[in-house]
Write a protein that holds these residues in place. Structure first.
Motif, short mmCIF file in Angstrom:
data_model
loop_
_atom_site.label_atom_id
_atom_site.label_comp_id
_atom_site.label_asym_id
_atom_site.label_seq_id
_atom_site.Cartn_x
_atom_site.Cartn_y
_atom_site.Cartn_z
N PRO A 79 44.63 24.38 32.12
CA PRO A 79 44.43 25.42 33.27
C PRO A 79 43.18 26.02 33.58
O PRO A 79 42.41 26.26 33.20
N ALA A 80 43.02 26.68 34.54
CA ALA A 80 41.44 26.81 35.34
C ALA A 80 41.39 28.41 36.18
O ALA A 80 41.95 28.63 36.73
N PHE A 81 40.80 28.94 35.33
CA PHE A 81 40.50 30.68 36.57
C PHE A 81 39.34 30.19 37.97
O PHE A 81 38.43 29.79 37.27
N ILE A 82 40.28 30.54 38.33
CA ILE A 82 39.46 29.76 40.30
C ILE A 82 38.83 30.99 40.38
O ILE A 82 37.86 31.28 41.23
N ILE A 83 39.63 31.83 40.18
CA ILE A 83 39.68 33.61 40.73
C ILE A 83 39.61 34.53 38.74
O ILE A 83 40.80 34.35 38.54
N LYS A 84 38.19 35.05 38.76
CA LYS A 84 38.41 36.06 37.54
C LYS A 84 37.75 37.74 37.72
O LYS A 84 36.17 37.52 37.98
N LYS A 85 38.65 38.19 37.49
CA LYS A 85 37.88 39.69 37.32
C LYS A 85 37.23 39.95 39.04
O LYS A 85 36.95 40.26 39.76
N GLY A 86 38.36 39.42 40.20
CA GLY A 86 38.16 39.42 41.83
C GLY A 86 36.96 38.00 41.77
O GLY A 86 36.75 38.05 43.38
N GLU A 87 36.20 37.42 41.26
CA GLU A 87 34.90 36.34 41.67
C GLU A 87 35.05 35.36 41.57
O GLU A 87 35.88 34.58 40.73
N ASP A 111 34.92 31.22 40.70
CA ASP A 111 34.38 30.88 39.69
C ASP A 111 33.64 29.31 40.20
O ASP A 111 34.81 28.83 40.36
N ASN A 112 32.89 29.70 41.29
CA ASN A 112 32.80 27.55 41.47
C ASN A 112 32.36 26.84 40.75
O ASN A 112 32.49 25.89 41.31
N LYS A 113 31.69 27.03 40.13
CA LYS A 113 31.82 25.99 38.88
C LYS A 113 32.99 25.27 38.40
O LYS A 113 33.08 23.95 37.95
N GLN A 114 34.33 25.80 38.42
CA GLN A 114 35.51 25.73 38.41
C GLN A 114 36.30 25.19 39.81
O GLN A 114 36.89 24.22 39.27
N MET A 115 36.01 25.12 40.78
CA MET A 115 35.94 25.11 41.63
C MET A 115 36.04 23.19 41.84
O MET A 115 36.26 22.84 42.26
N GLN A 116 34.87 23.20 41.83
CA GLN A 116 33.55 22.10 41.70
C GLN A 116 34.07 20.98 40.78
O GLN A 116 34.48 20.06 41.16
N LYS A 117 34.55 21.17 39.61
CA LYS A 117 34.73 20.66 38.51
C LYS A 117 36.16 20.24 38.86
O LYS A 117 36.52 18.69 38.21
#
Length: 215
Positions: free
Chosen positions: A93-101, A103-109
């Protein structure tokens, strides 16, 4: 090949493939990993060839199907024992949004764009990213979302496992602002000396839930 030949081969293959997939497990289509999907496609193709090709005995054409079934069963058994193999085959699982922000790196990955994110949020009745506290992209491709408590009017949170199959989930500890030493000390105070004996451990509202491996 006459109609009778096609008919009996179709009926026999239908029964055999149904049994094969039952032996392979109860996963839904959306839960199939890459290996599962490859096996399903190969078995389907082999079944079609077996129906159409009457020159070879049906028994010979069933051999590769049973070999693929055996491979799938063996891999499934190994995955029960190895979290590392599960991560390789199923993904994490990947945290796309973490604490309201976001995560561009996870989205690109994961080659996951904003249109995908907004679409899945709308499917869950969420119209604005600012309403989201956490969003997890599951290995199946579905999105698990936790809205901000002040907007949702609740205090619900993701229940993050800290230990799975005796392996400490350090990424989850970081999200709780905790570390491995804190976890080991907390478990030791409760009489758990070796995390390898713990099947599952989670922490919520100051309380631990711990399930020990049986046998």
């Amino acid at each position: 090949m006459d109609l009778f030949e096609i008919s009996w081969r179709t009926v026999v293959l239908y029964g055999i493939i149904t049994v094969v997939f039952r032996f392979m497990g109860q996963r839904g289509i959306s839960q199939l990993n890459v290996i599962d999907l490859v096996v399903v496609l190969m078995i389907s193709e082999l079944a079609v060839v077996a129906i159409e090709d009457s020159e070879k005995p049906l028994l010979y054409q069933l051999v590769p199907i049973f070999i693929l079934m055996l491979i799938e069963i063996i891999l499934a058994y190994i995955q029960l024992k190895s979290q590392k193999l599960r991560k390789i085959l199923d993904g994490e699982p990947a945290f796309i949004i973490k604490k309201g922000e976001i995560d561009n790196k996870q989205m690109q990955k994961h080659r996951y764009n904003l249109d995908d994110l907004l679409l899945q949020l709308r499917d869950k009745g969420i119209g604005d990213i600012q309403d989201v506290d956490y969003a997890i992209l599951e290995p199946s491709g579905t999105l698990s979302v936790l809205e901000k408590s002040e907007r949702k009017g609740s205090t619900s949170v993701f229940l993050l496992p800290l230990i799975i199959d005796g392996v400490i989930q350090e990424k989850h500890l970081e999200l709780l602002n905790k570390n491995k030493l804190w976890l080991l000390q907390s478990l030791k105070e409760r009489g758990y000396e070796d995390v390898k004996h713990i099947l599952y451990c989670s922490f919520l509202n100051g309380q631990f839930f711990i399930d020990i491996k049986k046998g």
